[in-house]
Design a protein around this motif. Structure first.
Motif, PDB file in Angstrom:
ATOM      1  N   GLY A  48      38.508 -20.436 -16.259  1.00 44.19           N
ATOM      2  CA  GLY A  48      38.959 -21.735 -16.731  1.00 44.19           C
ATOM      3  C   GLY A  48      38.788 -22.821 -15.686  1.00 44.19           C
ATOM      4  N   ALA A  49      38.909 -22.427 -14.392  1.00 40.28           N
ATOM      5  CA  ALA A  49      38.815 -23.410 -13.322  1.00 40.28           C
ATOM      6  C   ALA A  49      37.448 -24.084 -13.294  1.00 40.28           C
ATOM      7  CB  ALA A  49      39.106 -22.751 -11.975  1.00 40.28           C
ATOM      8  N   VAL A  50      36.420 -23.326 -13.584  1.00 41.94           N
ATOM      9  CA  VAL A  50      35.061 -23.868 -13.538  1.00 41.94           C
ATOM     10  C   VAL A  50      34.405 -23.781 -14.907  1.00 41.94           C
ATOM     11  CG1 VAL A  50      34.669 -23.504 -11.080  1.00 41.94           C
ATOM     12  CG2 VAL A  50      34.271 -21.623 -12.647  1.00 41.94           C
ATOM     13  N   SER A  51      35.131 -24.162 -15.911  1.00 44.33           N
ATOM     14  CA  SER A  51      34.587 -24.101 -17.263  1.00 44.33           C
ATOM     15  C   SER A  51      33.411 -25.064 -17.389  1.00 44.33           C
ATOM     16  CB  SER A  51      35.663 -24.471 -18.281  1.00 44.33           C
ATOM     17  OG  SER A  51      36.040 -25.830 -18.115  1.00 44.33           O
ATOM     18  N   PRO A  52      32.430 -24.756 -18.242  1.00 44.96           N
ATOM     19  CA  PRO A  52      31.263 -25.632 -18.425  1.00 44.96           C
ATOM     20  C   PRO A  52      31.641 -27.065 -18.753  1.00 44.96           C
ATOM     21  CG  PRO A  52      30.906 -23.521 -19.497  1.00 44.96           C
ATOM     22  CD  PRO A  52      32.341 -23.529 -19.058  1.00 44.96           C
ATOM     23  N   GLU A  53      32.729 -27.232 -19.553  1.00 47.78           N
ATOM     24  CA  GLU A  53      33.122 -28.583 -19.948  1.00 47.78           C
ATOM     25  C   GLU A  53      33.532 -29.418 -18.731  1.00 47.78           C
ATOM     26  OE1 GLU A  53      34.340 -25.819 -21.205  1.00 47.78           O
ATOM     27  OE2 GLU A  53      33.433 -25.782 -23.223  1.00 47.78           O
ATOM     28  N   LYS A  54      34.311 -28.767 -17.822  1.00 48.96           N
ATOM     29  CA  LYS A  54      34.764 -29.490 -16.632  1.00 48.96           C
ATOM     30  C   LYS A  54      33.597 -29.804 -15.697  1.00 48.96           C
ATOM     31  CE  LYS A  54      39.434 -27.487 -16.772  1.00 48.96           C
ATOM     32  NZ  LYS A  54      40.409 -26.632 -16.077  1.00 48.96           N
ATOM     33  N   VAL A  55      32.687 -28.845 -15.573  1.00 50.17           N
ATOM     34  CA  VAL A  55      31.510 -29.058 -14.732  1.00 50.17           C
ATOM     35  C   VAL A  55      30.691 -30.225 -15.279  1.00 50.17           C
ATOM     36  CG1 VAL A  55      29.325 -28.077 -13.917  1.00 50.17           C
ATOM     37  CG2 VAL A  55      31.402 -26.666 -13.941  1.00 50.17           C
ATOM     38  N   GLU A  56      30.535 -30.290 -16.620  1.00 54.81           N
ATOM     39  CA  GLU A  56      29.755 -31.358 -17.247  1.00 54.81           C
ATOM     40  C   GLU A  56      30.372 -32.722 -16.959  1.00 54.81           C
ATOM     41  OE1 GLU A  56      26.866 -31.487 -18.751  1.00 54.81           O
ATOM     42  OE2 GLU A  56      26.565 -29.336 -18.389  1.00 54.81           O
ATOM     43  N   GLN A  57      31.703 -32.769 -16.931  1.00 50.68           N
ATOM     44  CA  GLN A  57      32.360 -34.054 -16.645  1.00 50.68           C
ATOM     45  C   GLN A  57      31.977 -34.559 -15.249  1.00 50.68           C
ATOM     46  OE1 GLN A  57      36.625 -34.425 -17.689  1.00 50.68           O
ATOM     47  NE2 GLN A  57      36.416 -32.455 -18.743  1.00 50.68           N
ATOM     48  N   LEU A  58      31.922 -33.632 -14.281  1.00 54.56           N
ATOM     49  CA  LEU A  58      31.561 -34.025 -12.919  1.00 54.56           C
ATOM     50  C   LEU A  58      30.071 -34.349 -12.811  1.00 54.56           C
ATOM     51  CD1 LEU A  58      33.707 -31.508 -10.824  1.00 54.56           C
ATOM     52  CD2 LEU A  58      34.161 -33.915 -11.270  1.00 54.56           C
ATOM     53  N   LEU A  59      29.259 -33.599 -13.565  1.00 56.17           N
ATOM     54  CA  LEU A  59      27.821 -33.899 -13.569  1.00 56.17           C
ATOM     55  C   LEU A  59      27.573 -35.286 -14.125  1.00 56.17           C
ATOM     56  CD1 LEU A  59      26.263 -30.505 -14.803  1.00 56.17           C
ATOM     57  CD2 LEU A  59      26.354 -31.381 -12.468  1.00 56.17           C
ATOM     58  N   TYR A  60      28.357 -35.671 -15.136  1.00 62.43           N
ATOM     59  CA  TYR A  60      28.214 -36.985 -15.756  1.00 62.43           C
ATOM     60  C   TYR A  60      28.512 -38.097 -14.750  1.00 62.43           C
ATOM     61  CZ  TYR A  60      28.928 -40.889 -18.985  1.00 62.43           C
ATOM     62  OH  TYR A  60      28.855 -42.105 -19.617  1.00 62.43           O
ATOM     63  N   LEU A  61      29.408 -37.784 -13.787  1.00 63.42           N
ATOM     64  CA  LEU A  61      29.764 -38.774 -12.767  1.00 63.42           C
ATOM     65  C   LEU A  61      28.723 -38.850 -11.645  1.00 63.42           C
ATOM     66  CD1 LEU A  61      33.598 -38.047 -12.460  1.00 63.42           C
ATOM     67  CD2 LEU A  61      32.498 -39.961 -13.633  1.00 63.42           C
ATOM     68  N   GLY A  62      27.702 -37.977 -11.713  1.00 66.97           N
ATOM     69  CA  GLY A  62      26.604 -38.056 -10.742  1.00 66.97           C
ATOM     70  C   GLY A  62      26.643 -37.031  -9.636  1.00 66.97           C
ATOM     71  N   PHE A  63      27.595 -36.091  -9.679  1.00 65.13           N
ATOM     72  CA  PHE A  63      27.658 -35.064  -8.636  1.00 65.13           C
ATOM     73  C   PHE A  63      26.730 -33.900  -8.983  1.00 65.13           C
ATOM     74  CE2 PHE A  63      32.001 -37.004  -8.550  1.00 65.13           C
ATOM     75  CZ  PHE A  63      31.868 -37.637  -7.321  1.00 65.13           C
ATOM     76  N   GLU A  64      26.296 -33.157  -7.934  1.00 68.28           N
ATOM     77  CA  GLU A  64      25.442 -32.001  -8.140  1.00 68.28           C
ATOM     78  C   GLU A  64      26.266 -30.837  -8.699  1.00 68.28           C
ATOM     79  OE1 GLU A  64      22.213 -31.959  -7.740  1.00 68.28           O
ATOM     80  OE2 GLU A  64      22.085 -33.998  -6.961  1.00 68.28           O
ATOM     81  N   ARG A  65      25.561 -29.904  -9.380  1.00 63.79           N
ATOM     82  CA  ARG A  65      26.260 -28.796 -10.032  1.00 63.79           C
ATOM     83  C   ARG A  65      26.993 -27.900  -9.027  1.00 63.79           C
ATOM     84  NH1 ARG A  65      26.328 -26.441 -14.907  1.00 63.79           N
ATOM     85  NH2 ARG A  65      24.658 -27.801 -15.656  1.00 63.79           N
ATOM     86  N   ASP A  66      26.302 -27.534  -7.908  1.00 64.16           N
ATOM     87  CA  ASP A  66      26.920 -26.584  -6.979  1.00 64.16           C
ATOM     88  C   ASP A  66      28.176 -27.163  -6.335  1.00 64.16           C
ATOM     89  OD1 ASP A  66      25.495 -28.442  -5.615  1.00 64.16           O
ATOM     90  OD2 ASP A  66      24.512 -27.049  -4.231  1.00 64.16           O
ATOM     91  N   VAL A  67      28.151 -28.463  -5.967  1.00 62.88           N
ATOM     92  CA  VAL A  67      29.340 -29.049  -5.354  1.00 62.88           C
ATOM     93  C   VAL A  67      30.433 -29.273  -6.401  1.00 62.88           C
ATOM     94  CG1 VAL A  67      28.087 -30.132  -3.459  1.00 62.88           C
ATOM     95  CG2 VAL A  67      28.434 -31.406  -5.555  1.00 62.88           C
ATOM     96  N   SER A  68      30.035 -29.519  -7.632  1.00 64.23           N
ATOM     97  CA  SER A  68      31.028 -29.699  -8.709  1.00 64.23           C
ATOM     98  C   SER A  68      31.786 -28.417  -8.935  1.00 64.23           C
ATOM     99  CB  SER A  68      30.327 -30.135 -10.001  1.00 64.23           C
ATOM    100  OG  SER A  68      29.661 -31.376  -9.815  1.00 64.23           O
ATOM    101  N   GLU A  69      31.067 -27.293  -9.008  1.00 63.65           N
ATOM    102  CA  GLU A  69      31.716 -26.002  -9.217  1.00 63.65           C
ATOM    103  C   GLU A  69      32.629 -25.651  -8.047  1.00 63.65           C
ATOM    104  OE1 GLU A  69      28.456 -23.377  -9.851  1.00 63.65           O
ATOM    105  OE2 GLU A  69      28.169 -23.947 -11.964  1.00 63.65           O
ATOM    106  N   ALA A  70      32.150 -25.927  -6.805  1.00 64.03           N
ATOM    107  CA  ALA A  70      32.967 -25.621  -5.628  1.00 64.03           C
ATOM    108  C   ALA A  70      34.236 -26.468  -5.618  1.00 64.03           C
ATOM    109  CB  ALA A  70      32.158 -25.872  -4.356  1.00 64.03           C
ATOM    110  N   ALA A  71      34.101 -27.749  -5.949  1.00 64.83           N
ATOM    111  CA  ALA A  71      35.268 -28.640  -5.968  1.00 64.83           C
ATOM    112  C   ALA A  71      36.290 -28.191  -7.007  1.00 64.83           C
ATOM    113  CB  ALA A  71      34.824 -30.072  -6.244  1.00 64.83           C
ATOM    114  N   LEU A  72      35.795 -27.742  -8.170  1.00 64.83           N
ATOM    115  CA  LEU A  72      36.713 -27.244  -9.201  1.00 64.83           C
ATOM    116  C   LEU A  72      37.433 -25.979  -8.750  1.00 64.83           C
ATOM    117  CD1 LEU A  72      34.537 -27.902 -12.371  1.00 64.83           C
ATOM    118  CD2 LEU A  72      36.772 -28.935 -11.884  1.00 64.83           C
TER     119      LEU A  72
END
Length: 618
Positions: free
Chosen positions: A479-503
Motif C-alpha cells: 500500500g505504501a508504494v501503490s501504483p496510484e500514489k506513484v502516479e501522483q508523484l510522477l505527475y508532479l515531475g519526479f522520477e519513478r525510482d525516487v518517488s517509490e523510495a520517498a513513499l
C-alpha cells in the motif's frame, strides 16, 4: 691479468699491515704525482719480501697509488658536487687499452637508462646491460635506488644479443603496461572508496572528500555526478603528480581516465569550472612531451574544447574571473600554455602564419609572467614559500608590496577556512552523536544531515519518518508504494525510482513524500533509492546493508585511500604554479623552427560563484 691481480692483492695486504698510505706524502706529492725515490725504495723492499721482480712490484704499487689518488679526488668531488665516479668493466674486445681503467662520472639520481645511453655513445656499445654486485640494474630505476654509490665496485658492462635485447624490450613493455594498469586500478579503487564515504565516521581516522569551490563552499551536485567528479578529479591529480616526475606516458593513461569520468558529468558543471579545460591542456602537453604526432587531430579538438571552456568559465575578456578573484594574473599561465600548444600544432600542420601569430601572444604573456628573481628572493626572505611568492607576484603584476599583502591575506583566508572546517566537523560529529544517543544509527544520522544540509531538525524529521515508514511498511508494504500514489508523484515531475523510495520512507504518505522530494530537489542518495523494507520495527531504512554501526574500514582500503590522498595537492592553486621552464624551452624551439623559413617542418555543478573546483580533505 690474473697474475697482476695476484700481485696487487699481496701488496695491498702488506701496505695495510704496515699502515702505509700511498696517496699521502712521501709517496704522493702535492700535485698528486708519485714520489719517485720513496716509491722505488718501497718497490725494492717489497720485491725482496715477495720474491718478485722489482719492475712488476713497482708497476703494481703505482697502479694502487693512482687508484687511491683518483678515489680520493672522486670522494672530494662527490662531497662538493654530488657527482659520483664509477669504474666500468668493459667487454675485453671493447677496450682501447687493456691496462687503462675506464671511469664514468654521473650523479646518482639519474635513471640507469641514461647511464647506458652515455656508455653506448662513448664506447659504441649497444645494446648492453649493467651488472653491479651480481645484480642486473633495472633501466627504469635510478642508480641510488639500486644501491649504486660513489666509488662502488666495478660496474660490469655486458653486450646483449639481438634476440635477448628484443626479449628484454618486450618484457619491459609488458611490465610497464602491467604497472600502469595496476596504478589506474588502485587510483580508481581508492577514490571510489572516498566517493562512497559520507562523513559518518571520525574524519581524523576515516577521511572523506567534499567538492568545494575555492572559497571552501561545498557544491550541490547529485550523488551520481559527484561520484564521477571525484573520480575525474582524483585521476587528474594523479596524472599531474606523474607529470611533475616527467613520467608522461603513465601520466597520460591517468589523464585519459579522468577525461572519461568528466564525460559523465553534466555540461553545465563542466562549463562553470575550469578543471575540465585544464585537463585538456594537460593531455595535449603529454602528447607534446611524448612527441605523439599521430594524436594531432585529437590534440586540436582538445585545445578547442579547453579554449571554449575557459571562455564560458572566465567570461569575455576574463571579466567573470576578475569579478570573482579580483585579478587574472595567475590564470594567464594557462593561456600561455594554450597559445603555445596551438602554435606548435599550427606549425606541424604547415600553417606558419598562424603559428607565428599564436607565438607572438605567447611571448607577450611570457614577458609579463617571467618573474624578477630579486623580488622572489625578497618575498621568500619575509617567510613566504617559493610558490606563494610566484603566485603572489603574478596576481599583482609584479608589484612587490601588493604581492606581500596579497599573500598575507590569502594565508589568513586559508586559516579562516581551515578553522571553519574544523568547527563544522566538530559540530557535525556532536550532532551525529546526539542523534545516535536518541537511538538512530550513526550512518543514518550522517546521511540525514547530509540530505538536509546540516539542518538538525529536518534530519531528525527524516529519521523519524524513516522509522514510521518501517512500521507502516511492515503492516502494508504494497500500500505504501501503490501504483496510484506513484502516479501522483510522477505527475508532479519526479522520477519513478525516487518517488517509490520517498513513499517507502514516508509510509505511503503522498504529501510527506512530496515534501521530502522538494526538500531534496528531487534527488535521493543511492542508499535511499535501494532501501528495502526493514524486517523489524526498530530498523531504519536509510541504508541498505543493515542498521548496525558501520564496521571499521579494512587495512587494504585504508592503504589505498592514504595512497591516493598523497597525490592531492594541499594548495588549491597548485595547477597555476608553473615555473615556465618547460614552456621557455618550447618557445625557443618554436622560434628556431619558424626562423628557418616556410619549407621546414617538425620531425619529431552549475554555479556562478566559482571558477575551479577542489577536492577538500574533511
Amino acid at each position: 691479468t690474473m697474475a697482476e691481480l695476484n700481485i696487487e692483492a699481496k701488496l695491498k695486504n702488506q701496505l695495510k699491515q704496515e699502515k702505509i698510505q700511498l696517496w699521502n706524502p712521501p709517496y704522493t706529492d702535492d700535485s698528486n704525482q708519485p714520489g719517485q725515490q720513496h716509491m722505488q725504495e718501497l718497490a725494492e723492499r717489497y720485491a725482496l719480501l715477495l720474491a718478485l721482480p722489482v719492475s712488476e712490484v713497482g708497476g703494481a704499487l703505482e697502479s694502487i697509488r693512482a687508484q687511491a689518488v683518483k678515489r680520493g679526488k672522486g670522494n672530494k668531488t662527490f662531497r662538493e658536487t654530488n657527482v659520483a665516479t664509477l669504474e666500468l668493466l668493459l667487454p675485453r674486445d671493447s677496450k682501447k687499452d687493456p691496462k687503462t681503467k675506464n671511469y664514468l662520472e654521473t650523479t646518482l639520481d639519474v635513471l640507469v637508462q641514461e647511464v647506458m645511453d652515455r656508455i653506448a655513445e662513448e664506447y659504441g656499445l649497444k645494446p648492453i646491460k649493467l651488472i653491479l654486485n651480481g645484480k642486473n640494474l633495472s633501466v627504469d630505476q635510478r642508480l641510488d635506488e639500486q644501491g649504486v654509490k660513489n666509488n662502488s665496485k666495478k660496474m660490469m658492462v655486458l653486450k646483449v644479443t639481438d634476440a635477448e635485447w628484443k626479449q628484454q624490450q618486450q618484457s619491459k613493455e609488458e611490465e610497464k603496461t602491467k604497472r600502469q594498469n595496476e596504478s589506474i586500478q588502485r587510483t580508481q579503487k581508492g577514490f571510489q572508496i572516498l566517493s562512497e564515504r559520507d562523513g559518518s565516521e571520525d574524519p581524523d581516522t576515516t577521511p572523506f572528500l567534499e567538492i568545494a569551490d575555492q572559497k571552501g563552499n561545498p557544491l550541490k551536485i547529485p550523488h551520481k555526478e559527484k561520484k564521477a567528479l571525484i573520480l575525474a578529479m582524483g585521476f587528474h591529480e594523479k596524472g599531474r603528480s606523474l607529470m611533475k616526475k616527467k613520467q608522461f606516458d603513465n601520466a597520460l593513461c591517468h589523464l585519459l581516465q579522468a577525461d572519461q569520468q568528466f564525460s559523465k558529468c553534466g555540461s553545465a558543471l563542466l562549463t562553470s569550472v575550469d578543471n575540465y579545460a585544464v585537463l585538456q591542456l594537460d593531455i595535449v602537453w603529454c602528447y607534446r612531451a611524448l612527441e605523439a604526432l599521430s594524436c594531432l587531430d585529437d590534440g586540436k579538438s582538445r585545445l578547442q574544447r579547453a579554449e571554449d571552456c575557459f571562455q564560458k568559465c572566465y567570461g569575455e575578456q576574463q571579466q567573470r574571473l576578475l569579478m570573482i578573484k579580483g585579478n587574472t594574473g595567475r590564470e594567464e599561465v594557462l593561456f600561455l600554455r594554450l597559445y603555445l600548444l596551438q602554435s606548435l600544432l599550427s606549425y606541424i600542420e604547415g600553417n606558419d602564419a598562424q603559428a607565428r601569430h599564436q607565438l607572438s601572444k605567447v611571448e607577450s604573456l611570457y614577458s609579463r609572467l617571467c618573474l624578477d628573481s630579486e623580488k622572489m628572493a625578497q618575498l621568500m626572505v619575509l617567510g613566504f614559500t617559493e610558490r606563494e611568492a610566484r603566485l603572489g607576484l603574478r596576481a599583482c603584476q609584479g608589484d612587490l608590496q601588493e604581492a606581500a599583502i596579497h599573500i598575507s591575506n590569502q594565508r589568513q583566508e586559508r586559516e579562516e577556512l581551515k578553522e571553519r572546517e574544523r568547527q563544522k566537523r566538530s559540530t557535525r560529529m556532536e550532532v551525529i552523536s546526539t542523534l545516535a544517543e536518541l537511538g538512530f544509527p550513526r550512518r543514518d544520522a550522517a546521511r540525514a544531515l547530509h540530505l538536509t544540509e546540516g539542518d538538525v531538525d529536518k534530519a531528525y524529521g527524516i529519521l523519524l519518518d524513516s522509522n514510521q515508514a518501517a512500521q507502516a511498511t511492515n503492516n502494508n508494504t504494497e500500500g505504501a508504494v501503490s501504483p496510484e500514489k506513484v502516479e501522483q508523484l510522477l505527475y508532479l515531475g519526479f522520477e519513478r525510482d525516487v518517488s517509490e523510495a520517498a513513499l517507502r520512507l514516508t509510509g505511503g504518505d503522498v504529501q510527506s513524500a512530496t515534501q521530502l522530494l522538494l526538500d531534496n530537489q528531487g534527488v535521493l542518495s543511492p542508499e535511499l533509492l535501494s532501501a528495502s523494507p526493514p524486517s523489524t520495527s526498530s530498523s531504519s531504512s536509510l541504508h541498505s546493508p543493515s542498521s548496525e554501526e558501520p564496521s571499521t574500514s579494512s587495512t587494504a582500503d585504508n592503504e589505498l585511500v592514504n595512497e591516493v590522498l598523497e597525490d592531492i595537492s594541499r594548495h588549491e592553486e597548485d595547477y597555476l604554479d608553473l615555473t615556465l621552464e618547460e614552456e621557455s624551452e618550447l618557445i625557443a624551439t618554436m622560434k628556431s623552427y619558424l626562423n628557418r623559413g616556410p619549407t621546414h617542418s617538425v620531425t619529431h555543478t552549475h554555479t556562478h560563484t566559482h571558477t575551479h573546483s577542489a577536492l577538500l580533505f574533511l
